[in-house]
Design an enzyme around this catalytic site. Sequence first.
Site, PDB file in Angstrom:
ATOM      1  N   HIS A 269      42.478  31.907  40.597  1.00 22.60           N
ATOM      2  CA  HIS A 269      42.469  33.017  39.634  1.00 22.60           C
ATOM      3  C   HIS A 269      42.714  32.548  38.196  1.00 22.60           C
ATOM      4  O   HIS A 269      41.831  32.646  37.355  1.00 22.60           O
ATOM      5  CB  HIS A 269      43.444  34.134  40.015  1.00 22.60           C
ATOM      6  CG  HIS A 269      43.200  34.730  41.355  1.00 22.60           C
ATOM      7  ND1 HIS A 269      41.974  35.249  41.726  1.00 22.60           N
ATOM      8  CD2 HIS A 269      44.003  34.881  42.437  1.00 22.60           C
ATOM      9  CE1 HIS A 269      42.033  35.694  42.963  1.00 22.60           C
ATOM     10  NE2 HIS A 269      43.259  35.483  43.421  1.00 22.60           N
ATOM     11  N   ASP A 320      37.627  35.869  48.092  1.00 24.88           N
ATOM     12  CA  ASP A 320      38.987  36.385  48.164  1.00 24.88           C
ATOM     13  C   ASP A 320      39.121  37.542  49.151  1.00 24.88           C
ATOM     14  O   ASP A 320      39.137  37.353  50.350  1.00 24.88           O
ATOM     15  CB  ASP A 320      39.465  36.777  46.761  1.00 24.88           C
ATOM     16  CG  ASP A 320      40.980  36.952  46.684  1.00 24.88           C
ATOM     17  OD1 ASP A 320      41.623  37.055  47.739  1.00 24.88           O
ATOM     18  OD2 ASP A 320      41.527  36.983  45.574  1.00 24.88           O
TER      19      ASP A 320
END
Length: 453
Positions: A269, A320
């Site tokens: 991220h 994800d």
Amino acid sequence: MGRLIFDHALLPDGWAREVAVTVRDGVIQAVAPGAAPQAADRRVSGVALPGLPNLHCHAFQRAMAGLAETRGPTGDSFWTWRQVMYRFLGALTPEDVEAVAAFAYMEMLEGGFTTVGEFHYLHHDADGLPYANLAEMCERIAAAAAGTGIGLTLLPSLYAQGGVGGQPPVPGQRRFLNDPERFLRLVEGARKAVAGLPGARVGVAPHSLRAVTPEQLRAVLDAMPDGPVHIHAAEQVKEVEDCVAWSGLRPVEWLLANAPVDARWCLIHTTHMTPDETLRLAQSGAVSGLCPLTEGSLGDGVFDGVRFGESGGLFGVGTDSNIEITAPGELKQLEYSQRLAHLGRNMMALTEGEHTGRRLYDTALAGGARAMGRPIGAIAPGMRADIVALDGEHPDLAAVSGDRWLDAYVFTAGRAAIGSVFVGGEQVVEGGRHRGRAAITRRYVDVLRRVGA
């Protein structure tokens, strides 16, 4: 030994026609542009690309996609989404996890990914007690990979505390928890679980600075001197603020100062970094693992892609939470997030005249291969024969060529342009559909009906 002949292929030195790819035991032995077809060759029409690695996945979350799209009584955020996730996973059995992972991996193959990095933290039974086989869930992930044919880097995740500074875990985290000693036994079980999968790797994934102490992080790194290391970092503003309150440093800043961050690391991220952190992370050789669709879904923020790219940083993409599984879609979302942040266009391209689709794809190939720790990411000798063949007759591709194929794939046609997919030289997708789609889908739907998703 066998040969595949592609109409067109993206090779390390550019585009080529009539490309013969010789494969033995899943590995490319030779690549010959301008090859004359032979009787025993397998002809594959279309435009061949190296398969894109998916460097970050929580497979079980595919089954909760859409469950957190109802507004709550207060402002919704990542933290309220997390509560939905905790409630959902309480019902999942090992059999359920295998079925859900198989469905997600099938969609990845149909969507242009040929390898998955499974950031795996759902380890124990619903009461938090380990299964009799500590690596039961790892074996289920490996079985899902074997059943679908996708390449696998399995990343067991260490989760030991509920928040930075040694905060106690909450009940919803009980299925994740291990101390370093038991975690390292789990890693050994993971290695056994993937032993039969061609080219599979095992790394480690300290979940985040929220979930491990510095001492626990050091213990795991000391025991694992090589192989991939993945960690969530700087995903949310609150995470950054909590880390500063605890240590005086921001998460990426702390890792760069206190951990041996280098080319075997992948920081997931990294949506909240200062310009200095961005530059230093790019220079470290570590990969930024971006999941643009999930980051948009969770309201994480926007990665500083322009500065990171201009600083020579490598990124890869992942799915994800698996709300939508599409390799070109993740790349498009990444570029569009930069356009919105900078009020411009073609932001991730580095030079005048460069095609943005090509830049995105090339960088995600290199970053994903580094993060997976596997010989993938190129149609070249010594690499796994992981190849995505686009349908050259798709309306958005039929009238263009070269790098424009990638622009059309990423920004217009998307996964609808995918014709065939090969993993280790074996065809797993034909006509855009996985060979086991019907049976895999039935098992997945049965799980959803049982758990009430």
